[in-house]
Design a protein around this motif. Structure first.
Motif, PDB file in Angstrom:
ATOM      1  N   SER A 165      28.891  22.386 -21.653  1.00 13.83           N
ATOM      2  CA  SER A 165      28.124  23.451 -21.811  1.00 13.83           C
ATOM      3  C   SER A 165      27.520  24.024 -20.394  1.00 13.83           C
ATOM      4  O   SER A 165      27.604  24.954 -19.902  1.00 13.83           O
ATOM      5  N   TRP A 166      26.824  22.863 -19.891  1.00 16.66           N
ATOM      6  CA  TRP A 166      26.253  23.034 -18.426  1.00 16.66           C
ATOM      7  C   TRP A 166      27.331  23.325 -17.394  1.00 16.66           C
ATOM      8  O   TRP A 166      27.042  24.530 -16.553  1.00 16.66           O
ATOM      9  N   ARG A 167      28.573  22.937 -17.643  1.00 19.84           N
ATOM     10  CA  ARG A 167      29.637  23.209 -16.728  1.00 19.84           C
ATOM     11  C   ARG A 167      29.987  24.685 -16.590  1.00 19.84           C
ATOM     12  O   ARG A 167      30.131  25.381 -16.009  1.00 19.84           O
ATOM     13  N   ALA A 168      29.979  24.997 -18.117  1.00 26.61           N
ATOM     14  CA  ALA A 168      30.422  26.483 -18.446  1.00 26.61           C
ATOM     15  C   ALA A 168      29.227  27.413 -17.948  1.00 26.61           C
ATOM     16  O   ALA A 168      29.455  28.570 -17.214  1.00 26.61           O
ATOM     17  N   GLU A 169      28.010  26.904 -17.992  1.00 21.12           N
ATOM     18  CA  GLU A 169      27.068  27.841 -17.494  1.00 21.12           C
ATOM     19  C   GLU A 169      27.089  28.081 -15.754  1.00 21.12           C
ATOM     20  O   GLU A 169      26.780  29.056 -15.287  1.00 21.12           O
ATOM     21  N   LYS A 170      27.105  26.891 -15.381  1.00 19.93           N
ATOM     22  CA  LYS A 170      27.214  26.930 -13.904  1.00 19.93           C
ATOM     23  C   LYS A 170      28.556  27.848 -13.247  1.00 19.93           C
ATOM     24  O   LYS A 170      28.438  28.367 -12.546  1.00 19.93           O
ATOM     25  N   LEU A 171      29.742  27.744 -13.915  1.00 16.74           N
ATOM     26  CA  LEU A 171      30.920  28.477 -13.516  1.00 16.74           C
ATOM     27  C   LEU A 171      30.581  29.662 -13.802  1.00 16.74           C
ATOM     28  O   LEU A 171      30.828  30.740 -12.819  1.00 16.74           O
ATOM     29  N   SER A 172      30.040  30.162 -14.749  1.00 22.69           N
ATOM     30  CA  SER A 172      29.727  31.622 -14.996  1.00 22.69           C
ATOM     31  C   SER A 172      28.685  32.188 -14.148  1.00 22.69           C
ATOM     32  O   SER A 172      28.681  33.444 -14.139  1.00 22.69           O
ATOM     33  N   ALA A 173      27.899  31.281 -13.663  1.00 24.29           N
ATOM     34  CA  ALA A 173      26.641  31.995 -12.686  1.00 24.29           C
ATOM     35  C   ALA A 173      27.440  31.840 -11.478  1.00 24.29           C
ATOM     36  O   ALA A 173      26.729  32.108 -10.262  1.00 24.29           O
ATOM     37  N   GLY A 174      28.868  31.457 -10.969  1.00 23.27           N
ATOM     38  CA  GLY A 174      29.371  31.578  -9.865  1.00 23.27           C
ATOM     39  C   GLY A 174      29.388  30.248  -8.859  1.00 23.27           C
ATOM     40  O   GLY A 174      29.828  30.366  -7.739  1.00 23.27           O
ATOM     41  N   TRP A 175      28.906  28.966  -9.786  1.00 18.36           N
ATOM     42  CA  TRP A 175      29.037  28.078  -8.828  1.00 18.36           C
ATOM     43  C   TRP A 175      30.440  27.338  -8.866  1.00 18.36           C
ATOM     44  O   TRP A 175      31.245  27.782  -9.493  1.00 18.36           O
ATOM     45  N   VAL A 176      30.671  26.711  -7.790  1.00 19.19           N
ATOM     46  CA  VAL A 176      31.884  26.085  -7.501  1.00 19.19           C
ATOM     47  C   VAL A 176      31.866  24.623  -7.541  1.00 19.19           C
ATOM     48  O   VAL A 176      30.845  24.194  -7.051  1.00 19.19           O
ATOM     49  N   TYR A 177      33.200  24.035  -7.464  1.00 21.50           N
ATOM     50  CA  TYR A 177      32.995  22.579  -7.259  1.00 21.50           C
ATOM     51  C   TYR A 177      33.048  22.303  -5.855  1.00 21.50           C
ATOM     52  O   TYR A 177      33.453  23.183  -5.013  1.00 21.50           O
ATOM     53  N   GLY A 178      32.181  21.346  -5.346  1.00 24.88           N
ATOM     54  CA  GLY A 178      32.170  20.794  -4.117  1.00 24.88           C
ATOM     55  C   GLY A 178      31.635  19.497  -4.077  1.00 24.88           C
ATOM     56  O   GLY A 178      31.052  19.033  -4.866  1.00 24.88           O
ATOM     57  N   PRO A 179      32.338  18.767  -2.921  1.00 26.13           N
ATOM     58  CA  PRO A 179      32.034  17.204  -2.886  1.00 26.13           C
ATOM     59  C   PRO A 179      30.649  16.887  -2.713  1.00 26.13           C
ATOM     60  O   PRO A 179      30.307  15.673  -2.879  1.00 26.13           O
TER      61      PRO A 179
END
Length: 100
Positions: A35-49
């Motif tokens: 759920s946290w991941r989906a929220e972040k992705l929908s807000a435009g966040w991306v994976y980064g190291p």
């Protein structure tokens, strides 16, 4: 380190509140992470190291999280559930953690 609640940005308080509400509704640690991941992705966040204002190293599937992050999710879940009245508790879900 996270800021004090009163000093945290609204998005951060909303994220924590949503996590608590989901844990109280019975979500497992894995479901909380997704759920946290989906929220972040929908807000435009991306994976980064490295964590920064728009990237996060935990934007991966739950099973791909480092062990310490899965433990952190389990502890968050367990603490929220421990604060619920004893007659409303369900045993915490332990999937994805190393054998104990």
């Amino acid at each position: 380190m996270s800021p004090h609640w009163d000093e945290a940005p609204e998005w951060q308080r909303d994220t924590m509140t949503n996590g608590v509400l989901r844990a109280l509704s019975g979500a497992t640690p894995a479901e909380l992470h997704e759920s946290w991941r989906a929220e972040k992705l929908s807000a435009g966040w991306v994976y980064g190291p490295v964590k920064d204002p728009a990237a996060h190293p935990c934007l991966v599937l739950y099973e791909d999280l480092p062990e310490q992050q899965r433990v952190k999710d389990y502890l968050f879940h367990a603490i929220v559930r421990a604060l619920v009245a004893p007659d409303k508790r369900k045993p915490p879900q332990c999937e994805g953690l190393p054998d104990q």
